[in-house]
Design an enzyme around this catalytic site. Structure first.
Site, PDB file in Angstrom:
ATOM      1  N   VAL A 229       0.838  -1.197   0.000  1.00 22.79           N
ATOM      2  CA  VAL A 229       0.000   0.000   0.000  1.00 22.79           C
ATOM      3  C   VAL A 229       0.877   1.252   0.000  1.00 22.79           C
ATOM      4  O   VAL A 229       1.908   1.280   0.678  1.00 22.79           O
ATOM      5  CB  VAL A 229      -0.899   0.041   1.268  1.00 22.79           C
ATOM      6  CG1 VAL A 229      -1.744   1.297   1.311  1.00 22.79           C
ATOM      7  CG2 VAL A 229      -1.767  -1.192   1.353  1.00 22.79           C
ATOM      8  N   CYS A 230       0.449   2.274  -0.747  1.00 26.62           N
ATOM      9  CA  CYS A 230       1.079   3.595  -0.662  1.00 26.62           C
ATOM     10  C   CYS A 230      -0.024   4.637  -0.824  1.00 26.62           C
ATOM     11  O   CYS A 230      -1.201   4.331  -0.637  1.00 26.62           O
ATOM     12  CB  CYS A 230       2.183   3.762  -1.708  1.00 26.62           C
ATOM     13  SG  CYS A 230       1.603   3.871  -3.404  1.00 26.62           S
ATOM     14  N   ARG A 231       0.312   5.858  -1.206  1.00 27.40           N
ATOM     15  CA  ARG A 231      -0.688   6.908  -1.343  1.00 27.40           C
ATOM     16  C   ARG A 231      -1.609   6.662  -2.539  1.00 27.40           C
ATOM     17  O   ARG A 231      -2.821   6.746  -2.424  1.00 27.40           O
ATOM     18  CB  ARG A 231       0.007   8.264  -1.472  1.00 27.40           C
ATOM     19  CG  ARG A 231      -0.938   9.433  -1.546  1.00 27.40           C
ATOM     20  CD  ARG A 231      -0.165  10.757  -1.647  1.00 27.40           C
ATOM     21  NE  ARG A 231      -0.958  11.775  -2.292  1.00 27.40           N
ATOM     22  CZ  ARG A 231      -1.142  11.909  -3.599  1.00 27.40           C
ATOM     23  NH1 ARG A 231      -0.590  11.058  -4.428  1.00 27.40           N
ATOM     24  NH2 ARG A 231      -1.875  12.869  -4.087  1.00 27.40           N
TER      25      ARG A 231
END
Length: 98
Positions: free
Chosen positions: A62-64
């Site tokens: 997961v990231c932005r």
């Protein structure tokens, strides 16, 4: 590379599944709110933390927005890990954060 939608991850979290969620955003961004149970390992440190990850588990990256987590997923795949990238990242996340 396998992808998963944020609503699918939210469903798994709500079912209290045994998940490995790795948030590869910088520490400050993750501290502002991450998926409950996610472990923050910034992308720049991921290669140095490989020994901390269980190769027998699938890891949700997961990231932005999904870009850095995609790079992280490729790195882990190249080292023999099972990974899936959360498409859209935290910008798409509607569930609770911690």
């Amino acid at each position: 590379m396998k992808q998963i939608m944020s609503n699918e991850v939210e469903e798994l979290v709500s079912q209290k599944k045994d998940l490995s969620i790795i948030d590869v955003r910088e520490t400050e961004a993750a501290a502002a709110g991450k998926i409950p149970g996610a472990v923050n390992i910034p992308l720049g440190l991921l290669e140095f933390r490989l020994q901390d990850l269980d190769k027998s588990k699938e890891h949700i990256m997961v990231c932005r927005s999904g870009g850095r987590s995609s790079m992280a997923a490729k790195l882990l795949e190249n080292h023999g890990y099972q990974v899936v990238n959360m498409a859209g990242g935290m910008m798409e996340w509607q569930g609770p954060t911690e």
